[in-house]
Design an enzyme around this catalytic site. Structure first.
Site, PDB file in Angstrom:
ATOM      1  N   ARG A   6       0.819  -1.233   0.000  1.00 49.73           N
ATOM      2  CA  ARG A   6       0.000   0.000   0.000  1.00 49.73           C
ATOM      3  C   ARG A   6       0.846   1.273   0.000  1.00 49.73           C
ATOM      4  O   ARG A   6       0.401   2.324   0.454  1.00 49.73           O
ATOM      5  CB  ARG A   6      -0.980   0.005   1.178  1.00 49.73           C
ATOM      6  CG  ARG A   6      -1.996  -1.135   1.110  1.00 49.73           C
ATOM      7  CD  ARG A   6      -3.022  -1.042   2.217  1.00 49.73           C
ATOM      8  NE  ARG A   6      -3.989  -2.119   2.079  1.00 49.73           N
ATOM      9  CZ  ARG A   6      -3.846  -3.335   2.608  1.00 49.73           C
ATOM     10  NH1 ARG A   6      -2.753  -3.619   3.305  1.00 49.73           N
ATOM     11  NH2 ARG A   6      -4.774  -4.237   2.438  1.00 49.73           N
ATOM     12  N   LYS A  33       3.195  11.210 -11.227  1.00 50.55           N
ATOM     13  CA  LYS A  33       2.277  10.446 -12.073  1.00 50.55           C
ATOM     14  C   LYS A  33       2.968   9.159 -12.528  1.00 50.55           C
ATOM     15  O   LYS A  33       4.045   9.202 -13.114  1.00 50.55           O
ATOM     16  CB  LYS A  33       1.849  11.275 -13.294  1.00 50.55           C
ATOM     17  CG  LYS A  33       0.818  12.334 -12.956  1.00 50.55           C
ATOM     18  CD  LYS A  33       0.567  13.296 -14.093  1.00 50.55           C
ATOM     19  CE  LYS A  33      -0.088  12.645 -15.275  1.00 50.55           C
ATOM     20  NZ  LYS A  33      -0.474  13.649 -16.305  1.00 50.55           N
ATOM     21  N   GLU A  39      10.254  17.707 -24.747  1.00 50.77           N
ATOM     22  CA  GLU A  39       9.618  18.083 -23.488  1.00 50.77           C
ATOM     23  C   GLU A  39      10.246  19.353 -22.898  1.00 50.77           C
ATOM     24  O   GLU A  39       9.577  20.118 -22.215  1.00 50.77           O
ATOM     25  CB  GLU A  39       9.704  16.933 -22.481  1.00 50.77           C
ATOM     26  CG  GLU A  39       8.960  15.669 -22.895  1.00 50.77           C
ATOM     27  CD  GLU A  39       7.463  15.716 -22.614  1.00 50.77           C
ATOM     28  OE1 GLU A  39       6.961  16.780 -22.171  1.00 50.77           O
ATOM     29  OE2 GLU A  39       6.801  14.692 -22.846  1.00 50.77           O
ATOM     30  N   LYS A  43       7.904  22.568 -14.100  1.00 48.70           N
ATOM     31  CA  LYS A  43       6.992  21.489 -13.720  1.00 48.70           C
ATOM     32  C   LYS A  43       6.703  21.504 -12.225  1.00 48.70           C
ATOM     33  O   LYS A  43       5.564  21.295 -11.806  1.00 48.70           O
ATOM     34  CB  LYS A  43       7.553  20.136 -14.138  1.00 48.70           C
ATOM     35  CG  LYS A  43       6.565  19.005 -13.840  1.00 48.70           C
ATOM     36  CD  LYS A  43       6.763  17.782 -14.667  1.00 48.70           C
ATOM     37  CE  LYS A  43       5.589  16.817 -14.467  1.00 48.70           C
ATOM     38  NZ  LYS A  43       5.755  15.577 -15.242  1.00 48.70           N
ATOM     39  N   GLU A  91      -3.815  16.992 -10.977  1.00 43.50           N
ATOM     40  CA  GLU A  91      -4.251  17.319 -12.330  1.00 43.50           C
ATOM     41  C   GLU A  91      -5.760  17.552 -12.417  1.00 43.50           C
ATOM     42  O   GLU A  91      -6.469  17.003 -13.252  1.00 43.50           O
ATOM     43  CB  GLU A  91      -3.828  16.227 -13.323  1.00 43.50           C
ATOM     44  CG  GLU A  91      -3.821  16.709 -14.765  1.00 43.50           C
ATOM     45  CD  GLU A  91      -3.260  15.688 -15.747  1.00 43.50           C
ATOM     46  OE1 GLU A  91      -2.948  16.092 -16.857  1.00 43.50           O
ATOM     47  OE2 GLU A  91      -3.143  14.500 -15.385  1.00 43.50           O
ATOM     48  N   ARG A 114      -2.568  21.906 -14.122  1.00 40.26           N
ATOM     49  CA  ARG A 114      -1.523  20.931 -14.440  1.00 40.26           C
ATOM     50  C   ARG A 114      -1.752  20.322 -15.820  1.00 40.26           C
ATOM     51  O   ARG A 114      -0.815  19.867 -16.478  1.00 40.26           O
ATOM     52  CB  ARG A 114      -1.467  19.826 -13.379  1.00 40.26           C
ATOM     53  CG  ARG A 114      -0.354  18.802 -13.645  1.00 40.26           C
ATOM     54  CD  ARG A 114      -0.090  17.895 -12.457  1.00 40.26           C
ATOM     55  NE  ARG A 114       0.911  16.893 -12.773  1.00 40.26           N
ATOM     56  CZ  ARG A 114       1.449  16.055 -11.901  1.00 40.26           C
ATOM     57  NH1 ARG A 114       1.059  16.102 -10.637  1.00 40.26           N
ATOM     58  NH2 ARG A 114       2.348  15.177 -12.272  1.00 40.26           N
ATOM     59  N   ASN A 120       0.180  18.928 -20.635  1.00 41.16           N
ATOM     60  CA  ASN A 120      -0.160  17.966 -21.689  1.00 41.16           C
ATOM     61  C   ASN A 120      -0.110  18.585 -23.082  1.00 41.16           C
ATOM     62  O   ASN A 120      -0.580  17.970 -24.047  1.00 41.16           O
ATOM     63  CB  ASN A 120      -1.552  17.383 -21.433  1.00 41.16           C
ATOM     64  CG  ASN A 120      -1.596  16.550 -20.171  1.00 41.16           C
ATOM     65  OD1 ASN A 120      -0.677  15.807 -19.880  1.00 41.16           O
ATOM     66  ND2 ASN A 120      -2.663  16.694 -19.400  1.00 41.16           N
ATOM     67  N   HIS A 135       0.372  16.377 -26.081  1.00 44.85           N
ATOM     68  CA  HIS A 135       0.231  14.984 -25.683  1.00 44.85           C
ATOM     69  C   HIS A 135      -1.053  14.330 -26.191  1.00 44.85           C
ATOM     70  O   HIS A 135      -1.085  13.113 -26.390  1.00 44.85           O
ATOM     71  CB  HIS A 135       0.318  14.854 -24.164  1.00 44.85           C
ATOM     72  CG  HIS A 135       1.708  14.999 -23.628  1.00 44.85           C
ATOM     73  ND1 HIS A 135       2.464  16.143 -23.809  1.00 44.85           N
ATOM     74  CD2 HIS A 135       2.494  14.147 -22.929  1.00 44.85           C
ATOM     75  CE1 HIS A 135       3.645  15.978 -23.225  1.00 44.85           C
ATOM     76  NE2 HIS A 135       3.692  14.787 -22.690  1.00 44.85           N
ATOM     77  N   HIS A 142      -0.241  11.175 -28.001  1.00 53.07           N
ATOM     78  CA  HIS A 142      -0.644   9.863 -27.493  1.00 53.07           C
ATOM     79  C   HIS A 142      -1.475   9.101 -28.524  1.00 53.07           C
ATOM     80  O   HIS A 142      -1.359   7.871 -28.649  1.00 53.07           O
ATOM     81  CB  HIS A 142      -1.444  10.021 -26.205  1.00 53.07           C
ATOM     82  CG  HIS A 142      -0.596  10.298 -24.999  1.00 53.07           C
ATOM     83  ND1 HIS A 142      -1.123  10.631 -23.774  1.00 53.07           N
ATOM     84  CD2 HIS A 142       0.749  10.286 -24.820  1.00 53.07           C
ATOM     85  CE1 HIS A 142      -0.146  10.810 -22.899  1.00 53.07           C
ATOM     86  NE2 HIS A 142       0.992  10.619 -23.523  1.00 53.07           N
ATOM     87  N   HIS A 163       7.982   8.433 -27.590  1.00 54.33           N
ATOM     88  CA  HIS A 163       7.081   9.377 -26.952  1.00 54.33           C
ATOM     89  C   HIS A 163       7.423  10.832 -27.264  1.00 54.33           C
ATOM     90  O   HIS A 163       6.550  11.621 -27.639  1.00 54.33           O
ATOM     91  CB  HIS A 163       7.080   9.150 -25.439  1.00 54.33           C
ATOM     92  CG  HIS A 163       6.258  10.141 -24.683  1.00 54.33           C
ATOM     93  ND1 HIS A 163       4.882  10.198 -24.775  1.00 54.33           N
ATOM     94  CD2 HIS A 163       6.610  11.136 -23.830  1.00 54.33           C
ATOM     95  CE1 HIS A 163       4.427  11.165 -24.014  1.00 54.33           C
ATOM     96  NE2 HIS A 163       5.456  11.759 -23.428  1.00 54.33           N
TER      97      HIS A 163
END
Length: 373
Positions: free
Chosen positions: A126, A148, A190, A231, A241, A245, A249, A252, A256, A271
């Site tokens: 956990r 993330k 990026e 960032k 997010e 935030r 993206n 992206h 993606h 990527h």
């Protein structure tokens, strides 16, 4: 070299805040830096078959010198490792090493390893301690910061995961010299992204100094540190997010979709290359929607061309699905809320914003135009 200009960027998340250290020789200092923050821990090092022969011995030696026993977990390299199968393998090996909740999972690799190892750290017992040792430019400036984590599925990229903040990020700029030119360029997409979002002066700095960033001079440390600051500021404002935030993206949503369309085949598209094409498309789409000048889109495209990044859909080798299928990938992307298409669009260089309820018909028409280049 170890003492030469280490930059520290702080991620301000209260008790869960952490440092990002950026500079030369940090791999050799990893054990001491981790032991100072997490005394008495044992570690699992999750890495891949490309990174292990280059950097794993030095990392293990550094940990052992600081009294940290380490269990290496070496996975295949590539985007396809971000899967349930390899997540299970990592989890099983962490448990087999009898590591406890207070011990640490170290991600030593690029974005794929960071995402998968962080997800494993978030779910084993956990939640275990987590440290990022990013070895690619993309990971140093983006995926290692902000917590993330996740894996891909047949339905899309990063659709399963958790937020798991690291306790420390060690960005050794020396390890970037072992990257291929293609990998470094992909990470640079990026870096440029942060300038395009809300730092127009940073984008202008990159236009002037990108050659030194590539060559490894002081501009490289400066660019990585500025990217991490950008960032970190956003993450501190919007950790999960739910607000701005999402600006991170930029590029992206298109990117993606293109990655999914190629089946995450890194020989065709990695990527950062998808992000580069996505940023060019976002600026061109913004111009089409009369939000920004076509001159801004042309400026972005010119910079991507200068550094050797792809910028058109037609730069992707091989066949791609039709516009309707690509729109389907976009609709499946996690940046969709209740069926409404959400994009990061722009009013100019460094003036991005979150555009909600973007008409699917406009996106479809735009994709049809650009599938032929």
């Amino acid at each position: 070299m170890a003492a030469e200009r280490t930059e520290t960027v702080k991620v301000a998340l209260g008790e869960r805040g952490y440092d990002i250290l950026i500079g030369h020789g940090l791999l050799a200092r990893a054990g001491a830096e981790i032991a100072a923050r997490l005394p008495g821990v044992r570690a699992a090092i999750v890495t891949d078959e490309n990174v292990a022969p280059r950097h794993l011995p030095a990392l293990i030696a550094s940990l052992e010198a600081a009294g940290i026993a380490a269990t290496p977990i070496v996975l295949p390299a590539g985007e396809k490792t971000k899967s349930f199968a390899f997540l299970q393998e990592a989890v099983d090996k962490i448990l087999a090493a009898r590591l406890e909740r207070g011990d640490v999972v170290i991600a030593a690799g690029g974005g794929v390893i960071g995402d998968l190892a962080g997800f494993a750290a978030g779910i084993v017992r956990r939640g275990m301690n987590f440290v990022q040792v990013p070895t690619s430019l993309l990971a140093q400036v983006d995926s290692s910061v902000g917590g993330k984590t996740g894996i891909n599925t047949a339905h899309g990229k990063n659709l399963v995961g958790v937020f798991q903040q690291p306790r420390l990020v060690l960005a050794d700029t020396d390890v970037l010299d072992t990257l291929s030119e293609r990998e470094f360029r992909a990470g640079y997409a990026e870096v440029a992204k942060y300038g395009l979002i809300d730092r127009p002066e940073f984008f202008a700095f990159l236009e002037r100094n990108w050659r030194e960033v590539f060559a490894g001079g002081p501009a490289r440390v400066a660019a990585i540190a500025e990217s991490c600051r950008a960032k970190a500021e956003v993450v501190a404002r919007d950790e999960f997010e739910t607000g701005d935030r999402a600006l991170l993206n930029l590029g992206h949503t298109f990117g993606h979709a293109l990655e999914a369309a190629t089946g995450y085949d890194g020989s065709r598209l990695v990527h950062g290359e998808g992000v580069a094409i996505g940023m060019a498309l976002a600026h061109r789409f913004s111009a089409r929607m009369n939000l920004a000048s076509p001159d801004d889109a042309a400026r972005v495209e010119a910079h991507l061309v200068a550094v050797g990044l792809p910028w058109r859909v037609s730069d992707i080798p091989g066949e791609l699905p039709d516009a309707e299928r690509l729109l389907g990938y976009i609709a499946q992307d996690k940046k969709v809320s209740r069926g409404a298409l959400t994009f990061i669009l722009t009013r100019g260089i460094g003036r991005c914003f979150i555009a909600r309820d973007v008409p699917a018909s406009e996106v479809l028409s735009f994709l049809r135009e650009h599938l032929g280049g």
